[in-house]
Structures are given as structure tokens and as C-alpha cells.
Design an enzyme around this catalytic site. Structure first.
Site, short mmCIF file in Angstrom:
data_model
loop_
_atom_site.label_atom_id
_atom_site.label_comp_id
_atom_site.label_asym_id
_atom_site.label_seq_id
_atom_site.Cartn_x
_atom_site.Cartn_y
_atom_site.Cartn_z
N GLU A 95 22.65 -10.92 7.58
CA GLU A 95 21.56 -10.58 6.68
C GLU A 95 21.84 -9.07 6.31
OE1 GLU A 95 17.52 -12.98 7.94
OE2 GLU A 95 17.86 -11.05 9.10
N CYS A 108 21.53 -1.85 3.22
CA CYS A 108 21.30 -1.81 4.61
C CYS A 108 22.50 -2.96 4.99
CB CYS A 108 19.94 -1.94 5.29
SG CYS A 108 20.40 -2.05 7.05
N CYS A 115 24.73 -8.81 18.21
CA CYS A 115 24.86 -7.69 18.43
C CYS A 115 25.16 -7.64 19.86
CB CYS A 115 24.04 -6.66 18.13
SG CYS A 115 24.42 -4.88 18.59
N CYS A 119 19.49 -3.72 23.01
CA CYS A 119 18.79 -2.76 23.29
C CYS A 119 17.55 -3.43 23.57
CB CYS A 119 18.82 -1.80 21.87
SG CYS A 119 20.14 -0.97 21.68
N CYS A 122 15.21 -4.57 20.28
CA CYS A 122 15.64 -5.09 19.04
C CYS A 122 15.93 -6.56 19.11
CB CYS A 122 16.98 -4.24 18.93
SG CYS A 122 17.89 -4.69 17.28
N CYS A 338 13.74 -2.29 10.40
CA CYS A 338 14.86 -2.02 11.54
C CYS A 338 14.65 -2.96 12.71
CB CYS A 338 14.68 -0.58 12.08
SG CYS A 338 14.92 0.59 10.64
#
Ligand code: SAH
Length: 361
Positions: A95, A108, A115, A119, A122, A338
Site C-alpha cells: 500500500e 507515503c 515488516c 512493533c 503496528c 500510521c
């Protein structure tokens, strides 16, 4: 998915493209034209490169592909934020997001499919990592966003704050930034680029020596080693103290500052003591703080603090002379904010497979 065997011309920096043309027996200056067509005009077909001779176009088409992320879905938020779901040549999905009027126009960009950093707050981290993006795919998101939004000639910033950890895909990320900076392509000034990282220390040290230096944002999120170990697991390897020491040494451009991102989690890291500790930690660093009140999501075991708590935290920082801003969350209605980027293919991946992918990188 058809496998493309011709090399991707969008993967070449200008000097590499010049060499490739020379190898085909053509003058090097044609490389600039091709580069401009691909990177600035977003052309995906050699036949459209109208200032090149027919033979050269045909030869290029037989030797090279122009791989461009394909728009699979486009969602527009009520606030104008637009999220593109993009399919790579091998079928993987990522995305990319356009955030208007912040006051700048901002793209962005993602650097990995998924990933590996995991975290705790997230969603992207929940996917695990599938693979790195190539430089062509990273820079390609900019071409596609600019084209889709009618912004090929507009001024915009880019932030590497999409899916992935840019410093966990160092080579491709830096190559993409060089490709974007090249005046024969987008010509994006490094001042308009921001790289956001959890602080992969060896890569951060390397970044400090780069001729092309984007703005730096550090995802700090915590003021104690123990808590950061939990929230940002890479802290167990590269701790808070070392990270801040590296920030102290980082060659910051004149009049610039490092941005420290700090996600606010209710009753976890949002107390006045946390704020005061943050002030002390940042002492002597040319930095500013960007507070990110948590974007909540199912499966994320934290809560967003009230505006009062956010303001209290911000006030303590500013009373102690720390420049602070609160990130206004954009595009939450289309899950473009985010930490909310996650793609379908991985949501359905078997957990075992995901684990294997995580361990493999
Ligand atoms: N991997 C890089 C790039 C991602 S940037 C990095 O971590 O810096 C995205 C920013 O949004 C990071 O600061 C990240 O910690 C933050 N973020 C992640 N999940 C979030 C959430 N649910 N709410 C608010 N911010 C979040």
C-alpha cells in the site's frame, strides 16, 4: 503470474542506464530521455517514448521491461487521503498513501512487503515480512501515485513511512532515493524526503555517511529500555541509549532537526513521568517530537489516550523547550493511517509460513 525475464529498466540509476545504452551501441545521451520518460512521465511502454528513434524503441522493448506497480484498488478518505493497493510483478501487494495539505502534499511510500520489526502496536508488523521491495518498486510507487493523482508536475514530499522498515532494506531504499533525486527524473530534493526508522543501528551509522541525506525520523515510542524492548522489539538488539548516542552523532543538516516519533498508548507511555523522561533523554540532541496518538485497530492490545492526556503530554514537552507537534491522523476511515497498512495476501498467509519468513530475514 507471468514471470518477466527481461530486466526492469526502472531498476537502473541513470549511470547504469547510460552504460546499458552504450552496450547496445547507442549514444549515452539517450539514457536521459529514457530516464525522463520512465521516472518523470511515468510511461510504461517504450512505444510512447516519442523522441526516440523507432529502432531504439524496438530494441529497448526487446531487451527490457518497464515494471510498474499496478493499481489494484484506490480508496479515497473523506479527508482526501488516498490509499492505493498496488500489485507488484510477482503478485505481491503493498500500500502507498497520498496525504494532501499537511500543508505539503505528501506521498507515503512502502519499502518492504510487510515488516519484520513486529512493533507491538503496528498492524503491518503483524504481517511479518514477505520480501524486500526493489529500488524500482520503491521509486515506482512515486510514479504511480503522481500519475494516479494527476500530480506528475506537482511539488510533493515523500515519507518512507508506509509498510516496512527502510533501514532493513538499505541498498534498495538508498538506490530508490538516488533515483528519485536525479534531476532527469522526478528531481526530488532530499529536503523533501523523510526516512523513518526504528533505529537499525549499523544501517543508521551507514546512513550518516551518505552523500544523499534525507530528513531523519526516529520511531522512539518509549523512554526506558525495558518498555521499549516490549514495544519495539529491535530495542533488545540495539538499545535506546545506543540509538540516542547515534542520533547525537548524526550529521544533521543546518537548520534541520531529527524528528522523534512517539506513539501515545493510554496508561502505557503517556504519563507526565514519561514526558519528563523524554525531555531528559533528548537533552543535547537537535530534535523535535511528533506525537502519534495510537490509531486503534482490532488485534492491537492498546488504547488511544484522550485528547486531554495527549495535550498534557505535549504541554510538558513544550514547557521544557522541546518542540512538539501532534500528528493529526489522516485517512483512518480507509485504514490508511500510521500503522494500519496491511495487505490481504498476507492476512491469509498461514502462520507457520509467516514465521518461516520472519526467521529467514
Ligand atoms: N518502520 C518505520 C516506518 C514506519 S513509519 C518506522 O517504524 O519508523 C510509521 C510510523 O507510524 C512509525 O513511527 C510507527 O511506529 C507508527 N505507528 C505504527 N503503528 C501505529 C499505530 N497503530 N498508531 C499510530 N502510529 C503507529
Amino acid at each position: 503470474m507471468a514471470t518477466e525475464i527481461r530486466p526492469d529498466i526502472a531498476e537502473l540509476e541513470l549511470p547504469e542506464l547510460e552504460q546499458a545504452l552504450a552496450d547496445l551501441g547507442h549514444p549515452r545521451f539517450h539514457a536521459r530521455q529514457v530516464y525522463q520518460w520512465v521516472h518523470k512521465r511515468g510511461v510504461t511502454d517504450f512505444a510512447l517514448m516519442s523522441d526516440l528513434g523507432r529502432d531504439l524503441r524496438a530494441q529497448l522493448a526487446s531487451q527490457f521491461a518497464i515494471l510498474t506497480p499496478r493499481v489494484e484498488r484506490k480508496e479515497r478518505s473523506s479527508d482526501g487521503t488516498t490509499k492505493l493497493l498496488l500489485r507488484m510483478a510477482d503478485g505481491k501487494l503493498i500500500e502507498s498513501v497520498y496525504i494532501p495539505d499537511t500543508p505539503a502534499q505528501t506521498f507515503c511510500i512502502s519499502t518492504q512487503v510487510g515488516c519484520a520489526m513486529r512493533c507491538a502496536f503496528c498492524l503491518t508488523g503483524k504481517m511479518g515480512i514477505e520480501r524486500n521491495l526493489t529500488a524500482g518498486e520503491i521509486a515506482g510507487q512515486v510514479r504511480v501515485l503522481a500519475r494516479e493523482l494527476g500530480m506528475l508536475d506537482a511539488r510533493f514530499n515523500i515519507v518512507l513511512m508506509g509498510m516496512g522498515e527502510p533501514l532493513h532494506n538499505y541498498e534498495a531504499t538508498m538506490k530508490a532515493l538516488r533515483m528519485l533525486a536525479d534531476e532527469h527524473g522526478v528531481g526530488l530534493s532530499p529536503r523533501r524526503m523523510t526516512l523513518s526508522t526504528v533505529g537499525v543501528l549499523p544501517a543508521l551509522e551507514r546512513l550518516a555517511t551518505e552523500p544523499l541525506m534525507p530528513n531523519l525520523a526516529i520511531s522512539l515510542h518509549s523512554t526506558t529500555e525495558d518498555q521499549r524492548d516490549m514495544l519495539v522489539p529491535i530495542n533488545r538488539k540495539y538499545g535506546l541509549k545506543e540509538l540516542l548516542d547515534a542520533c547525537r552523532r548524526f550529521p544533521i543538516k543546518r537548520r534541520e532537526r531529527i524528528t522523534f516519533e512517539y506513539v501515545l498508548l493510554q496508561d502505557v507511555n503517556d504519563t507526565p513521568e514519561d514526558a519528563r523522561r523524554l525531555v531528559r533523554l533528548l537533552h543535547g540532541i537537535r530534535g523535535k517530537v511528533n506525537l502519534l496518538p495510537l490509531n486503534e485497530a482490532a488485534g492491537i492490545p492498546f488504547e488511544r489516550p484522550s485528547d486531554d492526556r495527549v495535550n498534557r503530554f505535549a504541554r510538558i514537552l513544550s514547557e521544557h523547550g522541546v518542540t512538539v507537534s501532534v500528528r493529526k491522523s489522516r485517512g483512518r476511515d480507509i485504514r490508511a493511517a500510521c500503522g494500519q497498512l496491511i495487505t490481504e495476501s498476507s492476512r491469509t498467509a498461514a502462520p507457520g509460513k509467516r514465521l518461516a519468513m520472519l526467521m529467514g530475514t
